[in-house]
Design an enzyme around this catalytic site. Structure first.
Site, PDB file in Angstrom:
ATOM      1  N   ARG A  68       0.626  -1.274   0.008  1.00 37.40           N
ATOM      2  CA  ARG A  68      -0.017   0.131  -0.047  1.00 37.40           C
ATOM      3  C   ARG A  68       0.662   1.299  -0.064  1.00 37.40           C
ATOM      4  NH1 ARG A  68      -3.905  -3.071  -1.940  1.00 37.40           N
ATOM      5  NH2 ARG A  68      -5.216  -4.098  -0.295  1.00 37.40           N
ATOM      6  N   ASP A 156      -1.851  -7.125 -11.247  1.00 38.37           N
ATOM      7  CA  ASP A 156      -2.712  -7.775 -10.002  1.00 38.37           C
ATOM      8  C   ASP A 156      -3.702  -6.670  -9.481  1.00 38.37           C
ATOM      9  OD1 ASP A 156      -3.652  -9.825  -8.275  1.00 38.37           O
ATOM     10  OD2 ASP A 156      -2.348  -8.705  -6.806  1.00 38.37           O
ATOM     11  N   HIS A 236      -3.188 -16.558  -7.124  1.00 37.16           N
ATOM     12  CA  HIS A 236      -4.261 -17.018  -6.251  1.00 37.16           C
ATOM     13  C   HIS A 236      -5.415 -17.973  -7.015  1.00 37.16           C
ATOM     14  CE1 HIS A 236      -5.649 -13.508  -8.202  1.00 37.16           C
ATOM     15  NE2 HIS A 236      -5.318 -12.557  -7.383  1.00 37.16           N
ATOM     16  N   ASP A 309      -1.324 -13.310  -0.517  1.00 30.37           N
ATOM     17  CA  ASP A 309      -2.171 -12.039  -1.228  1.00 30.37           C
ATOM     18  C   ASP A 309      -2.674 -11.293  -0.132  1.00 30.37           C
ATOM     19  OD1 ASP A 309      -3.321 -10.677  -2.956  1.00 30.37           O
ATOM     20  OD2 ASP A 309      -4.920 -11.769  -3.419  1.00 30.37           O
TER      21      ASP A 309
HETATM   22 ZN   LIG Z   1      -5.271 -10.631  -7.478  1.00 29.33          ZN
HETATM   23 ZN   LIG Z   2      -3.320  -9.488  -4.598  1.00 32.43          ZN
END
Ligand SMILES: [Zn+2]
Ligand SMILES: [Zn+2]
Length: 431
Positions: A68, A156, A236, A309
């Protein structure tokens, strides 16, 4: 400089041994492993760390972390994310580029790496965007990002919806042998969805995301990878069929690797009972049949990597209703205790496979030095206490955000020390 240290009396697990075995590890003052053997007598002047009852594991590595920073330092910073990583037993992580601004240039890659060196206790690598601004319109400056140290590219959070552009990204990245990682979904199919589409979403009255949104996207990306060559990594994976598509592509010679998150192994849509937004992520929790298929894939090697993730969000954001709240849960601190308590301790997941998928393979795929107990390598391992437990609360967690489905729970197993070179990252009292 500190003295040499002997980690004495513990059991070790690694990628090649299914069962823990007695191992003492002598780390020199220079932070390198001098000796690793079943019994090492402490020499004079060597500090002895008693590891009785502890398990030594190579340092974990998470190739899928949202830090972030820059842009949303209220959710997480590179420093707080790095501390959460250390607390969770990770000695290396890869930051995703969907920050604000997105990491889409060599300059931003350099900026993140500089911040990481200054603020994170564990090494942080970064990925770069596939497309400029992650907008899906033009390729980002891939060569420049790699020169500045980006270890892979990904958009992503979103797929690269334009198949032609994605083909060009694969062809371009192939020239640099750079890994292209894909968040797979068809936006037209998943848009507006909040959880897995099926009987449960109908019952809860929540808009669904069909499994085929992910599966169609995986199939497309793998067909394009076959055409373009190069290395592709599916992020993922959450469905049994998606995994089967990857299996077939692997058997067919496509250079594909893939990852599964602990939550897609351990939790299902059935766990969404009271609209708790800490169970909302993308891809969504699927079915218990998918959980079982993904575990089987991890055991048979079809799934190469475990990755969290880790996606921090503030309480304010996650307090929105289920349909409106942002996707994502944190994972760095809960990953190992949750996998240990639900799968390792119960005999469903052997230690060596956990070490392969959460330490050796991600490093190998990214071309980084693998953590192991070999003499001459830098010390890079953790001490895990299977008899202790870990409580997850605002007081105990390092991440700035607490959006985890394990919040308030106490799970068996605890990371009690992280040994990185000559440093002990978790302070001296704990082991
Ligand atoms: Zn993702
Ligand atoms: Zn991600």
């Amino acid at each position: 400089m500190s003295a040499a240290r002997l980690f004495h009396g513990g059991l070790a697990v690694d990628a090649d041994h299914a069962a823990p075995r007695r191992l003492d590890v002598l780390v020199g003052a220079d932070g390198k492993i001098e000796r690793a053997a079943p019994e090492i007598k402490p020499a004079a002047g060597v500090e002895v760390v008693d590891c009785t009852g502890k398990i030594l594991l190579p340092g974990l590595f998470d190739m899928h972390v949202h830090l972030r920073e820059p842009g949303r330092e209220d959710e997480e910073t590179i420093g707080s994310g790095g501390r959460a990583a250390a607390r969770g037993g990770f000695t290396g992580i890869v930051a995703m580029p969907n920050t604000d601004p997105p990491i889409d240039s060599g300059g931003l890659v350099r900026y993140v790496r500089t911040l990481a060196r200054e603020q994170s206790p564990v090494p942080v690598w970064t990925s770069g965007c596939i497309t400029k601004g992650r907008a899906g319109q033009q390729l980002a400056d891939i060569a420049d990002m790699q020169q500045q140290g980006a270890v892979m590219i990904t958009d992503d959070g979103d797929p690269v919806a334009d198949a032609y552009l994605f083909r060009r990204a694969l062809e371009y990245a192939r020239h640099f042998d750079l890994l292209v990682a894909c968040h797979c979904e068809v936006p037209e199919l998943s848009r507006g969805g909040a959880m897995n589409e099926g009987a449960r979403s109908y019952r809860l009255g929540l808009p669904g995301i069909p499994a085929c949104s992910e599966e169609i996207s995986i199939a497309r990306d793998l067909q394009l990878a076959r055409l373009a060559g190069g290395r592709i990594h599916i992020q993922h994976v959450s469905t049994a069929r998606g995994l089967d598509i990857i299996r077939r592509a692997k058997a067919d010679g496509v250079r594909v690797t893939c990852e599964v998150s602990p939550h897609h192994l351990l939790l299902s849509e059935d766990d969404i009972t009271d609209y708790d937004t800490n169970f909302k992520m993308n891809p969504p929790l699927r079915t218990v049949e998918d959980n079982a298929a993904l575990l089987e894939g991890l055991l048979d090697g079809s799934i190469d990597v475990l990755a969290t993730d880790h996606a921090p969000h503030t309480e304010f954001e996650k307090n929105l209703d289920f349909a409106s709240a942002p996707f994502g849960i944190t994972g760095l601190e809960t990953a190992l205790p949750s996998l240990f308590s639900r799968l390792v301790r119960t005999g469903k997941l052997p230690w060596d496979i956990l070490v392969r998928a959460f330490s050796r393979e991600p490093r190998r795929i990214l071309g980084l030095e693998v953590a192991d107990f070999r003499e001459g390598l830098p010390a890079d391992f953790i001490l895990f206490d299977p008899e202790a437990s870990t409580h997850f609360s605002a007081d105990t967690m390092e991440s700035k955000s607490r959006n985890t489905p394990f919040l308030g729970q106490t799970l068996p197993g605890a990371v009690v020390q992280v040994v990185l070179g000559a440093e002990l990252l978790l302070g001296r009292k704990q082991p």
